[in-house]
Design a protein around this motif. Structure first.
Motif, PDB file in Angstrom:
ATOM      1  N   LYS A   3      36.156  28.818  45.008  1.00  0.00           N
ATOM      2  CA  LYS A   3      35.748  30.139  45.889  1.00  0.00           C
ATOM      3  C   LYS A   3      37.069  30.447  46.150  1.00  0.00           C
ATOM      4  CE  LYS A   3      33.487  32.267  49.155  1.00  0.00           C
ATOM      5  NZ  LYS A   3      32.079  32.573  50.381  1.00  0.00           N
ATOM      6  N   SER A  58      37.680  34.176  47.697  1.00  0.00           N
ATOM      7  CA  SER A  58      37.660  35.226  48.759  1.00  0.00           C
ATOM      8  C   SER A  58      35.956  35.730  48.685  1.00  0.00           C
ATOM      9  CB  SER A  58      38.738  36.344  48.420  1.00  0.00           C
ATOM     10  OG  SER A  58      38.538  36.775  47.015  1.00  0.00           O
ATOM     11  N   GLU A  59      36.033  36.575  49.753  1.00  0.00           N
ATOM     12  CA  GLU A  59      34.735  37.359  49.756  1.00  0.00           C
ATOM     13  C   GLU A  59      34.994  38.450  50.438  1.00  0.00           C
ATOM     14  OE1 GLU A  59      30.381  36.256  51.968  1.00  0.00           O
ATOM     15  OE2 GLU A  59      31.738  34.595  51.059  1.00  0.00           O
ATOM     16  N   LYS A  67      39.216  34.748  53.268  1.00  0.00           N
ATOM     17  CA  LYS A  67      39.814  33.937  52.382  1.00  0.00           C
ATOM     18  C   LYS A  67      39.337  32.661  52.529  1.00  0.00           C
ATOM     19  CE  LYS A  67      43.944  36.656  53.071  1.00  0.00           C
ATOM     20  NZ  LYS A  67      45.318  36.728  53.391  1.00  0.00           N
ATOM     21  N   HIS A 102      35.277  35.403  43.319  1.00  0.00           N
ATOM     22  CA  HIS A 102      35.242  36.141  44.490  1.00  0.00           C
ATOM     23  C   HIS A 102      33.773  36.515  44.720  1.00  0.00           C
ATOM     24  CE1 HIS A 102      36.277  39.642  47.026  1.00  0.00           C
ATOM     25  NE2 HIS A 102      35.334  40.234  46.574  1.00  0.00           N
ATOM     26  N   GLU A 149      38.268  45.406  46.589  1.00  0.00           N
ATOM     27  CA  GLU A 149      38.040  43.815  46.695  1.00  0.00           C
ATOM     28  C   GLU A 149      38.577  43.006  45.636  1.00  0.00           C
ATOM     29  OE1 GLU A 149      33.900  42.509  47.113  1.00  0.00           O
ATOM     30  OE2 GLU A 149      33.254  44.138  48.452  1.00  0.00           O
ATOM     31  N   ALA A 187      41.346  39.910  46.277  1.00  0.00           N
ATOM     32  CA  ALA A 187      40.850  38.741  45.513  1.00  0.00           C
ATOM     33  C   ALA A 187      42.057  38.244  44.823  1.00  0.00           C
ATOM     34  CB  ALA A 187      39.716  38.797  44.608  1.00  0.00           C
ATOM     35  N   THR A 247      44.901  37.056  47.145  1.00  0.00           N
ATOM     36  CA  THR A 247      44.329  35.886  47.547  1.00  0.00           C
ATOM     37  C   THR A 247      44.570  34.640  46.905  1.00  0.00           C
ATOM     38  OG1 THR A 247      43.097  37.118  49.091  1.00  0.00           O
ATOM     39  CG2 THR A 247      42.731  34.693  49.041  1.00  0.00           C
ATOM     40  N   LEU A 298      38.852  34.504  36.924  1.00  0.00           N
ATOM     41  CA  LEU A 298      38.701  34.972  38.263  1.00  0.00           C
ATOM     42  C   LEU A 298      37.244  35.572  38.271  1.00  0.00           C
ATOM     43  CD1 LEU A 298      38.938  34.802  41.470  1.00  0.00           C
ATOM     44  CD2 LEU A 298      40.811  36.367  41.262  1.00  0.00           C
ATOM     45  N   THR A 328      33.811  37.447  39.472  1.00  0.00           N
ATOM     46  CA  THR A 328      33.137  38.295  40.335  1.00  0.00           C
ATOM     47  C   THR A 328      31.724  37.753  40.521  1.00  0.00           C
ATOM     48  OG1 THR A 328      32.459  40.490  41.400  1.00  0.00           O
ATOM     49  CG2 THR A 328      32.432  40.158  38.966  1.00  0.00           C
TER      50      THR A 328
END
Length: 385
Positions: free
Chosen positions: A61, A63-64, A69, A91, A104, A108, A111, A123, A125
């Motif tokens: 994981k 980010s959100e 972070k 993310h 976002e 992401a 980060t 990466l 979603t």
């Protein structure tokens, strides 16, 4: 990522026994995903996962939303790489518009770069929020997801979508040879799940020998999550891998226990229009559609078919309505009971919130319809009283 699509099959115990005995189609622990809920994970733990359980890939994981972070992302990436695993990231999405999805994705991507996620990694979603994407049309979710994935590629990452089996090609389009799909059946009966996708997350409660807690594990059907990063490290104990996979399958694919109704006398006020059914099933006929603001008095409740249902006594018989998914009992309705809420802040965890309010972590999680292994995020409201 704790989405559960439960399959109820007749002759469950027999089929489970056949499945486990043959083990030809046993789900593999090819990939594990970790987040702040798993705490600090050492290189030794990842080496054990690789050598004794056959784990090939790690998805961390990152980010959100636009503020959170994951504080363990950098160490998970570094330690996973040191163990020889293919390392990816995900993310957790909160976007509801195309513009929000792009913002976002930028957050992401930046980060992930700062945490050391290598170029060429996936990466993904993670699209599963009932309060956000759950209220959107399939076309809107497709548009937003496409915008996120296009933007994330600008950072050198490969894109994909994680969601539940019940949302795939329902709430959003998941084309063949794409997608990481979660579905937790109680009985396998020998068949494979989501073979047309990149990955199938088949358990959210896998255990590893030297690691504490439950983990999400997935079987890979393509090389998408193991591409772009070279690794020659292989399991060193193939016997242990076979035995541990058998054990994980046995613990996950257990015969389904019949759900039971429990007494629950409550008054609900509907937040939105809800169908009143003739039975506790989404396939049962609708008696009526009750508008937002309607007061509903209930006498019993049950969790089955992936939803939490309540029963409403009527002049002739009963009506049934879903109060939300089995893991989110407050999705559609508000109870008439007065609660005290806490809004999650950056850096909070189940433990810190529970301690602050004189609760145990399990009590806090259960009264919010979750487990301590579910992710909480800034801005989320939790019942603390």
């Amino acid at each position: 990522m704790k989405l559960k699509n439960k399959l109820i099959l007749s002759g469950a115990a027999t089929m489970a026994a056949l499945f486990l005995g043959m083990n030809a189609n046993a789900a593999r622990m090819d990939m594990v995903d970790v987040s702040n809920n798993n705490g600090y994970m050492s290189t030794a733990e990842y080496v054990s996962m690789r050598n004794e359980f056959g784990v090939k890939a790690l998805t961390v994981k990152i980010s959100e939303g636009t503020t959170f972070k994951d504080g363990y992302a950098a160490s998970n990436i570094a330690n996973g790489q040191a163990a020889g695993l293919y390392v990816n990231g995900y993310h957790f999405a909160h976007y509801k518009t195309k513009a929000q999805a792009i913002v976002e994705a930028d957050f992401a991507g930046k980060t992930a770069k700062a945490a050391g996620l290598p170029v060429g990694a996936v990466l993904a979603t993670d699209v599963e929020s009932a309060e956000e994407q759950g209220i959107l049309s399939q076309a809107a979710n497709d548009r937003n997801n496409a915008a996120f994935m296009k933007e994330i590629q600008k950072f050198g990452y490969r894109a994909d979508i994680y969601t539940s089996g019940s949302w795939a090609n329902n709430k959003m389009t998941i084309k063949g040879k794409t997608g990481w799909v979660a579905g937790y059946p109680y009985v396998m009966s020998g068949q494979k799940w989501y073979t047309n996708n990149n990955a199938w997350q088949w358990s959210g409660a896998a255990h590893f020998r030297i690691s504490y807690g439950d983990f999400d594990v997935s079987q890979l059907y393509t090389d998408y999550y193991t591409a772009g990063q070279k690794s020659t490290v292989k399991p060193t104990d193939k016997g242990a891998v076979k035995a541990n996979n058998q054990k994980a399958n046995k613990n996950t694919f257990r015969p389904y226990a019949s759900a039971k109704w429990v007494k629950e006398t409550k008054t609900y006020t509907l937040k939105t229009a809800v169908k009143l059914h003739t039975g506790a099933s989404t396939s049962s006929s609708a008696i009526t559609i009750m508008p937002a603001g309607t007061t509903v008095k209930t006498d019993q409740a049950i969790i089955q078919g992936g939803y939490r249902w309540v029963r409403q006594p009527r002049f002739y018989g009963y009506g049934y309505l879903a109060t939300g998914s089995a893991s989110n009992t407050l999705e559609y309705v508000n109870s008439g009971v007065t609660h005290t809420y806490y809004t999650v802040k950056s850096g909070d965890s189940w433990w810190t919130i529970a301690q602050r309010n004189g609760l145990s972590m399990t009590t806090l999680a259960s009264q919010n319809g979750k487990s301590i292994y579910n992710t909480i995020y800034p801005g989320q409201r939790l019942v603390v009283r």
